[in-house]
Design a protein around this motif. Structure first.
Motif: not given
Length: 709
Positions: A329-343
């Motif tokens: 999940f930590s790898h997954l969370m890194e990608v989420i933070l990378e692609v997440a819109p600004e809001v």
């Protein structure tokens, strides 16, 4: 991030009798080596399409002999392309009804891959449609997975042909549907996971083996975080090699979310399904609705929670903080933070990670999530929130062995132009107390592990024969990109290092990069030459090392005339041995070693011309404050304010191009070679200008007469 699927790569080992035997023992989608066990994952089976048990049938000897002959024929290279296509088509027709057995046979699967690579699109699609019901099982097999990937890769080659586009689209649609029916099993299988990621790549329209999306190396991610490489979000879609199937991508992702929703708690911490989710998130950039839907499901909350003003529930926050300590999940969370819109990023920072940053920084998985969070900060306000928690903890974080967090903070401060001086002061204070000399700062950062594991830190000395710490090297490279007014302790420290230590650092790849970054900084030329002078007598030795040769070249371009001559003189003594190395010819040519040996006076004149050209360039295009000095090197004290090192590098290239004829750049002598022609051109220009003036006056008088009339 982008953890490599090592167990998948193990499937590409050499042929052996045991492998051939094991391929005949495949039962219910599982291998004899236990890479995937149906019982272990039986809880993932969906109610709509429970997976059937399949027993692999034995291949008859005649079929084995037939495909063996085809393989021998291909290896003989006696078949032209047209004949090969016909043979491939005929052979694929012979596979009808036996695709599963042939694709999962270790030996024949290699022949089948060759057939799929060389056949026409009609036979390719016919093969896939014939075995469509068994495709998930083929994808989850050690040998079959390579056949499935080859087929997907071959489909991508035909997408430029619009005549067969609909045929390919129909085939890909069938594959997507059958994968969705068996999605969880495929995602959780090490081989199936890889095939599914390739299918997503095909639908997106990117190269199936693109390192931009598949199993991204940690070094690549680190380079992006430390500003050494542009992030994927800042790059264009150059990796798109063909038009994809955007509707099928959404269909596949939608099916993925619907099929996995009830098992998401387990899937998001599974190694192989996490890899699938990661690539799906990257491919959904630009599809905000689908992206937010996937992120909300993965985090266990509603999309509405991400709206500004709404509050993410406390139990969800606690759960996310707990999950980021899990490897997958930590790898997954890194990608989420990378692609997440600004809001969304802002909500995650303020409502999930705030007040937990130091705690997560100490965790062996969580610290990578903190690095990603820092690296993708959008503005100075967000940086301020993170600095409040981590700014006073530099020493604690380094003592815990998490220097990546510090490196990310330094890189973010440079990118956002904030907290620059505070970062440098905090880093220097973390390795050097107030009563110690600042000369110890750089050596201690170069050997972070050695220094912080030492009990008597006050008496710590440079460890001989120890490799320089990778992150420590990267931190210093970042530091020397700051303005010199922020990094005086670091400049003093590296320039004051003992000659033996500088030489040892220059022989190490990481240490050489630090020296080069210092020489590229805007520190004074005097401090740079102090360091270069300590390497005198060792340039020949350094030039024989691949990494050291870059340091020698950097020292040369940064030196004044006397040091340049000393460097070339040392290389001249080993030119024969140096020319036999990989880097030698370039270095010899760059420093014009043979020119120095043949005509030293002309060599000095050329170097003086280059220096004069550089000074003239700075005087012409630099700021009014810059006044060049006669005895300064290429990076003189006065030329430091012209621009950043990248611009200076471009300047040098332009100057070098202009010196091909050994004439100073921007010099007037280049225009005096043909005085008669120049004189004639001048007369012609003067005459033309005079004629133009007369013509213009006539036109003006005419306009006046018309106006008066």
């Amino acid at each position: 991030m982008g953890e490599e699927d090592r167990s998948y790569k193990k499937g590409r080992r050499k042929k052996s009798r045991s492998d051939a035997a094991n391929s005949n023992k495949w039962v219910s989608g599982s291998e004899a080596d236990g890479s995937f066990k149906a019982r272990q994952h039986s809880k993932y089976e969906t109610d709509s399409a429970p997976r059937k048990s399949v027993i692999r049938k034995q291949i008859d000897p005649e079929t084995t002999k037939y495909f063996s002959e085809i393989l021998n024929l291909f290896e003989s290279k006696e078949v032209d392309m047209e004949e090969r296509a016909v043979i491939c088509g005929n052979a694929l027709e012979e596979t009808r009804g036996k695709e599963f057995e042939l694709a999962t046979d270790y030996i024949i699967s290699h022949t089948l891959q060759s057939l799929l690579e060389n056949c026409d699109v009609n036979h390719l699609c016919a093969f896939l449609q014939s075995c469509i019901n068994d495709f998930p099982l083929i994808a989850m097999d050690r040998s079959g997975s390579h056949v499935a990937e080859t087929a997907i890769r071959s489909l991508a080659k035909h997408l430029q042909d619009m005549e067969v586009y609909s045929l390919v689209e129909d085939t890909v649609t069938m594959i997507c549907r059958v994968i969705i029916e068996n999605l969880v099993d495929v995602m959780c299988n090490c081989y199936g996971s890889h095939v599914l990621r390739s299918l997503l790549s095909l639908c997106k329209g990117v190269a199936l083996d693109s390192s931009e999306f598949h199993a991204t190396k940690s070094s690549t991610v680190l380079a992006e975080r430390l500003n050494f490489k542009a992030s994927r979000s800042d790059r264009d879609a150059s990796s798109h090699i063909h038009q994809g199937f955007p509707d099928l991508l959404k269909f596949l992702v939608s099916g993925m979310l619907n099929s996995t929703k009830k098992d998401i708690k387990t899937l998001r911490v599974d190694q192989y399904s996490s890899l699938v989710f990661q690539i799906a998130l990257k491919f959904l950039v630009g599809y905000d609705e689908e992206l937010l839907q996937m992120i909300s499901i993965l985090l266990g909350c509603n999309k509405e929670d991400f709206a500004e003003g709404n509050s993410i529930k406390s139990n969800v926050v606690q759960n996310i903080v707990r999950l980021v300590k899990e490897t997958a999940f930590s790898h997954l969370m890194e990608v989420i933070l990378e692609v997440a819109p600004e809001v969304l990023y802002n909500e995650l920072l303020k409502k999930v990670f705030r007040s937990s940053l130091f705690e997560l920084s100490s965790h062996h998985c969580g610290n990578f999530v903190v690095q990603a969070l820092i690296s993708h900060a959008r503005d100075q306000e967000q940086m301020e929130l993170m600095w409040e928690e981590l700014g006073t903890k530099f020493k604690d974080i380094l003592e815990m062995g998490r220097p990546g967090v510090i490196a990310s903070l330094i890189a973010a401060s440079q990118r956002l132009k904030t907290h620059e001086q505070k970062c440098c002061q905090a880093l220097a204070a973390a390795v050097c107390s107030g009563d110690e000399s600042p000369t110890c700062v750089v050596p201690r950062i170069l050997f972070l592990d050695s220094y912080f594991s030492c009990e008597d830190k006050a008496n710590w000395n440079w460890p001989r024969g120890v490799k320089i710490h990778v992150i420590g090297s990267l931190i210093l490279q970042e530091v020397f990109r700051y303005h010199s007014r922020y990094i005086q302790p670091f400049i003093t420290s590296i320039a004051s290092m003992e000659a033996d230590n500088i030489l040892e650092a220059a022989k190490d790849t990481g240490g050489a990069r630090v020296i080069e970054s210092f020489l590229s900084s805007d520190a004074t030329a005097k401090m740079k030459r102090r360091l270069i002078a300590k390497l005198r007598g060792h340039f020949a030795e350094l030039s024989m090392h691949l990494s050291g040769s870059f340091t020698v070249e950097k020292c040369f371009t940064t030196s004044n005339m006397s040091l340049q001559e000393a460097i070339v003189a040392e290389l001249l003594e080993v030119r024969s041995e140096l020319s036999k190395t990989k880097q030698g010819p370039h270095l010899i040519r760059k420093l014009d070693v043979y020119g120095f040996a043949a005509r030293p006076d002309q060599w000095r004149s050329r170097q003086a011309s280059k220096l004069s050209a550089y000074n003239e360039f700075c005087a012409t295009f630099g700021s009014g404050e810059n006044k060049t000095s006669k005895n300064s090197g290429f990076l003189s004290d006065t030329s430091e304010k012209v621009s950043r090192p990248e611009t200076i590098k471009q300047m040098r290239k332009e100057i070098a191009d202009g010196l091909a004829s050994s004439t100073p750049f921007l010099s007037k002598t280049a225009f005096k070679r043909k005085p008669k022609e120049a004189k004639e051109r001048g007369k012609k220009y003067a005459k033309t200008s005079a004629d133009d003036d007369v013509s213009e006056r006539k036109k003006e008088n005419q306009r006046k007469r018309i106006k008066m009339a």
